[in-house]
Design a protein around this motif. Structure first.
Motif, PDB file in Angstrom:
ATOM      1  N   ILE A  53     -17.809 -11.658  -5.820  1.00  9.58           N
ATOM      2  CA  ILE A  53     -16.737 -12.084  -4.924  1.00  9.58           C
ATOM      3  C   ILE A  53     -16.863 -11.279  -3.631  1.00  9.58           C
ATOM      4  CG2 ILE A  53     -14.230 -12.229  -4.628  1.00  9.58           C
ATOM      5  CD1 ILE A  53     -15.199 -13.975  -6.877  1.00  9.58           C
ATOM      6  N   PRO A  54     -16.717 -11.896  -2.463  1.00  4.88           N
ATOM      7  CA  PRO A  54     -16.768 -11.110  -1.217  1.00  4.88           C
ATOM      8  C   PRO A  54     -15.719 -10.000  -1.229  1.00  4.88           C
ATOM      9  CG  PRO A  54     -16.867 -13.458  -0.729  1.00  4.88           C
ATOM     10  CD  PRO A  54     -16.562 -13.347  -2.198  1.00  4.88           C
ATOM     11  N   PHE A  55     -16.117  -8.824  -0.792  1.00  6.57           N
ATOM     12  CA  PHE A  55     -15.178  -7.697  -0.763  1.00  6.57           C
ATOM     13  C   PHE A  55     -13.959  -8.031   0.084  1.00  6.57           C
ATOM     14  CE2 PHE A  55     -13.507  -3.880   1.278  1.00  6.57           C
ATOM     15  CZ  PHE A  55     -13.225  -3.087   0.179  1.00  6.57           C
ATOM     16  N   ALA A  56     -14.163  -8.759   1.175  1.00 10.37           N
ATOM     17  CA  ALA A  56     -13.049  -9.101   2.062  1.00 10.37           C
ATOM     18  C   ALA A  56     -11.996  -9.933   1.333  1.00 10.37           C
ATOM     19  CB  ALA A  56     -13.573  -9.859   3.285  1.00 10.37           C
ATOM     20  N   THR A  57     -12.443 -10.810   0.406  1.00 11.37           N
ATOM     21  CA  THR A  57     -11.493 -11.610  -0.372  1.00 11.37           C
ATOM     22  C   THR A  57     -10.661 -10.712  -1.271  1.00 11.37           C
ATOM     23  OG1 THR A  57     -12.985 -13.522  -0.361  1.00 11.37           O
ATOM     24  CG2 THR A  57     -11.259 -13.499  -2.035  1.00 11.37           C
ATOM     25  N   ALA A  64      -2.028  -7.553  -0.827  1.00  7.05           N
ATOM     26  CA  ALA A  64      -0.847  -8.174  -1.420  1.00  7.05           C
ATOM     27  C   ALA A  64      -0.214  -7.250  -2.458  1.00  7.05           C
ATOM     28  CB  ALA A  64      -1.233  -9.509  -2.062  1.00  7.05           C
ATOM     29  N   LEU A  65      -1.061  -6.581  -3.248  1.00  8.50           N
ATOM     30  CA  LEU A  65      -0.545  -5.680  -4.277  1.00  8.50           C
ATOM     31  C   LEU A  65       0.101  -4.439  -3.670  1.00  8.50           C
ATOM     32  CD1 LEU A  65      -3.480  -5.906  -6.850  1.00  8.50           C
ATOM     33  CD2 LEU A  65      -1.237  -6.997  -6.975  1.00  8.50           C
ATOM     34  N   SER A  66      -0.389  -4.004  -2.529  1.00  2.30           N
ATOM     35  CA  SER A  66       0.170  -2.804  -1.897  1.00  2.30           C
ATOM     36  C   SER A  66       1.600  -3.035  -1.421  1.00  2.30           C
ATOM     37  CB  SER A  66      -0.710  -2.361  -0.721  1.00  2.30           C
ATOM     38  OG  SER A  66      -0.653  -3.310   0.335  1.00  2.30           O
ATOM     39  N   ARG A  67       2.010  -4.314  -1.351  1.00  8.01           N
ATOM     40  CA  ARG A  67       3.373  -4.625  -0.903  1.00  8.01           C
ATOM     41  C   ARG A  67       4.358  -4.742  -2.068  1.00  8.01           C
ATOM     42  NH1 ARG A  67       0.189  -7.718   2.847  1.00  8.01           N
ATOM     43  NH2 ARG A  67       0.288  -9.590   1.532  1.00  8.01           N
ATOM     44  N   LEU A  68       3.873  -4.466  -3.287  1.00  8.05           N
ATOM     45  CA  LEU A  68       4.784  -4.492  -4.435  1.00  8.05           C
ATOM     46  C   LEU A  68       5.888  -3.446  -4.252  1.00  8.05           C
ATOM     47  CD1 LEU A  68       2.282  -4.770  -7.435  1.00  8.05           C
ATOM     48  CD2 LEU A  68       4.080  -6.410  -6.855  1.00  8.05           C
ATOM     49  N   PRO A  69       7.120  -3.758  -4.651  1.00  8.64           N
ATOM     50  CA  PRO A  69       8.235  -2.809  -4.476  1.00  8.64           C
ATOM     51  C   PRO A  69       8.204  -1.698  -5.519  1.00  8.64           C
ATOM     52  CG  PRO A  69       9.000  -4.791  -5.566  1.00  8.64           C
ATOM     53  CD  PRO A  69       7.565  -5.046  -5.214  1.00  8.64           C
ATOM     54  N   LEU A  70       7.115  -0.937  -5.511  1.00  3.65           N
ATOM     55  CA  LEU A  70       6.928   0.162  -6.454  1.00  3.65           C
ATOM     56  C   LEU A  70       6.612   1.432  -5.683  1.00  3.65           C
ATOM     57  CD1 LEU A  70       4.642  -1.685  -9.036  1.00  3.65           C
ATOM     58  CD2 LEU A  70       7.072  -1.165  -9.312  1.00  3.65           C
ATOM     59  N   SER A  71       6.887   2.583  -6.275  1.00  3.07           N
ATOM     60  CA  SER A  71       6.622   3.853  -5.613  1.00  3.07           C
ATOM     61  C   SER A  71       5.145   4.008  -5.280  1.00  3.07           C
ATOM     62  CB  SER A  71       7.078   5.015  -6.510  1.00  3.07           C
ATOM     63  OG  SER A  71       6.707   6.257  -5.947  1.00  3.07           O
ATOM     64  N   LEU A 139      -8.791   1.164   5.978  1.00  2.16           N
ATOM     65  CA  LEU A 139      -8.218  -0.140   5.665  1.00  2.16           C
ATOM     66  C   LEU A 139      -6.846   0.046   5.010  1.00  2.16           C
ATOM     67  CD1 LEU A 139     -11.285  -2.135   4.293  1.00  2.16           C
ATOM     68  CD2 LEU A 139     -10.110  -2.456   6.467  1.00  2.16           C
ATOM     69  N   PRO A 140      -5.881  -0.831   5.310  1.00  3.57           N
ATOM     70  CA  PRO A 140      -4.492  -0.598   4.872  1.00  3.57           C
ATOM     71  C   PRO A 140      -4.314  -0.522   3.358  1.00  3.57           C
ATOM     72  CG  PRO A 140      -4.769  -2.802   5.820  1.00  3.57           C
ATOM     73  CD  PRO A 140      -6.000  -2.040   6.152  1.00  3.57           C
ATOM     74  N   ALA A 141      -5.178  -1.222   2.578  1.00  2.00           N
ATOM     75  CA  ALA A 141      -4.976  -1.242   1.125  1.00  2.00           C
ATOM     76  C   ALA A 141      -5.851  -0.241   0.388  1.00  2.00           C
ATOM     77  CB  ALA A 141      -5.247  -2.643   0.588  1.00  2.00           C
ATOM     78  N   THR A 142      -6.556   0.624   1.122  1.00  5.61           N
ATOM     79  CA  THR A 142      -7.483   1.547   0.463  1.00  5.61           C
ATOM     80  C   THR A 142      -6.768   2.459  -0.525  1.00  5.61           C
ATOM     81  OG1 THR A 142      -9.109   1.531   2.252  1.00  5.61           O
ATOM     82  CG2 THR A 142      -9.062   3.483   0.845  1.00  5.61           C
TER      83      THR A 142
END
Length: 343
Positions: A53-57, A64-71, A139-142
């Motif tokens: 799978i392309p890394f960018a995908t 999307a996961l980094s925006r989960l309402p978790l600590s 990168l924001p999700a790193t």
């Protein structure tokens, strides 16, 4: 020294890892189909666990996961990942005879999992440092992605080792206000604002036997892993030689014949192919030693005599002469100059 690709348009990850992350997201309450559509996944891409799978995908998935309402979303995802995300590599690690053998396999076959960063293993005094250096740390999700990986490491090795007691877990980011998610996963002291992400183990643990050791199964898995590795785009022979040199140096003087065999080449073919890339074995060896020497001296933790051993020199005096030829300074003078510049 970095094996990871510098171009995100070429980097890729395994479909099995993407499947596992999507499954973990489902367990956290996210809709799988909606998440796939949002991130641009093609369902056909996920049907073959050995597909890429392309890394960018996948980076869009981590965002999307980094925006989960978790600590700390990454730790939540990582604690829901099973060994399956690593496909053949995960099972290869579990069937290894010792932790050291498992980590050696992780270094050799890490590209099978993904090319979003590089796993490195450093031996320093009584420490075994398992580090992860992301390809693009800004990168924001790193942070989410790397924390998930580290949590998965712990989840994988804890059941396999009777004496799994890390010395510390270290993180590049500053200490967060809520430490509870970290303390629930990492059974050791926590270090923040570190130079690298990683888990530090007692060096003696490298010889610890794994509970699920299975040599016949491991032999079959290695054959499959080698076949999958051969299907990935080549990184160039010089880059592969540098990686193998780094692994050999900590064990003493590198063996050119053994290195050539590990690449399925004769010594003569190795030299010829390196010459075609404008390089040579000796040049790569000297460059690798110099880069490692400078890094160790800048760290300021190890005496020069121990650095000489880590670089595969039989005598410290040989290292001292080589370093003077490289830099025009002794190791001590280089370390003092670097310390003055830092201050």
């Amino acid at each position: 020294m970095n094996r990871a690709r510098s171009d995100l348009t070429q980097a890729s990850v395994s479909a099995s890892l993407s499947q596992a992350v999507l499954h973990a997201a489902s367990r956290l309450g996210l809709g799988r189909e909606a998440l796939m559509e949002q991130c641009g996944f093609d369902p056909a891409q996920l049907s073959d666990p050995d597909a890429r799978i392309p890394f960018a995908t996948q980076e869009r998935l981590w965002q999307a996961l980094s925006r989960l309402p978790l600590s700390e979303p990454g730790l939540a995802v990582g604690s829901n990942l099973a060994p399956g995300p690593f496909s053949v590599l995960g099972y290869l690690l579990q069937s290894s005879a010792t932790l050291g053998e498992a980590l050696a396999a992780a270094l050799r076959y890490q590209r099978l999992v993904g090319e979003g960063g590089e796993v490195q293993l450093l031996e320093r005094e009584q420490e075994l440092q398992l580090l992860y250096r992301p390809l693009h740390p800004d990168l924001p999700a790193t942070r989410t992605r790397v924390l998930a990986l580290m949590a998965c490491w712990v989840q994988m090795f804890q059941p396999l080792l009777a004496e799994f007691r890390p010395l510390r877990a270290q993180f590049v980011h500053d200490e967060p206000a809520d430490l509870a998610p970290y303390q629930a996963i990492f059974p050791c002291p926590l270090q923040f604002a570190a130079d690298d992400y990683g888990i530090v183990l007692p060096r003696a643990l490298a010889d610890a036997p794994l509970i699920q050791a299975n040599p016949p199964l491991q032999s079959l898995l290695r054959q499959h892993a080698e076949a999958l590795l051969a299907r990935l785009p080549s990184e160039g022979l010089s880059a592969r030689v540098v990686v193998l040199l780094g692994e050999q140096l900590a064990r003493g003087e590198p063996d050119r014949q053994q290195l050539a065999r590990s690449l399925a080449l004769s010594e003569r073919s190795l030299q010829r192919h390196l010459a075609e890339e404008g390089s040579s074995y000796q040049q790569l060896l000297n460059d690798t030693r110099r880069q490692l020497a400078e890094r160790y001296l800048q760290d300021g933790q190890l005496p020069a005599t121990e650095i000489a051993l880590l670089l595969g020199y039989s005598e410290p005096s040989v290292f001292f002469r080589a370093f003077r030829q490289w830099s025009g300074m002794t190791p001590g003078e280089y370390r003092q100059r670097h310390a003055r510049q830092d201050s």
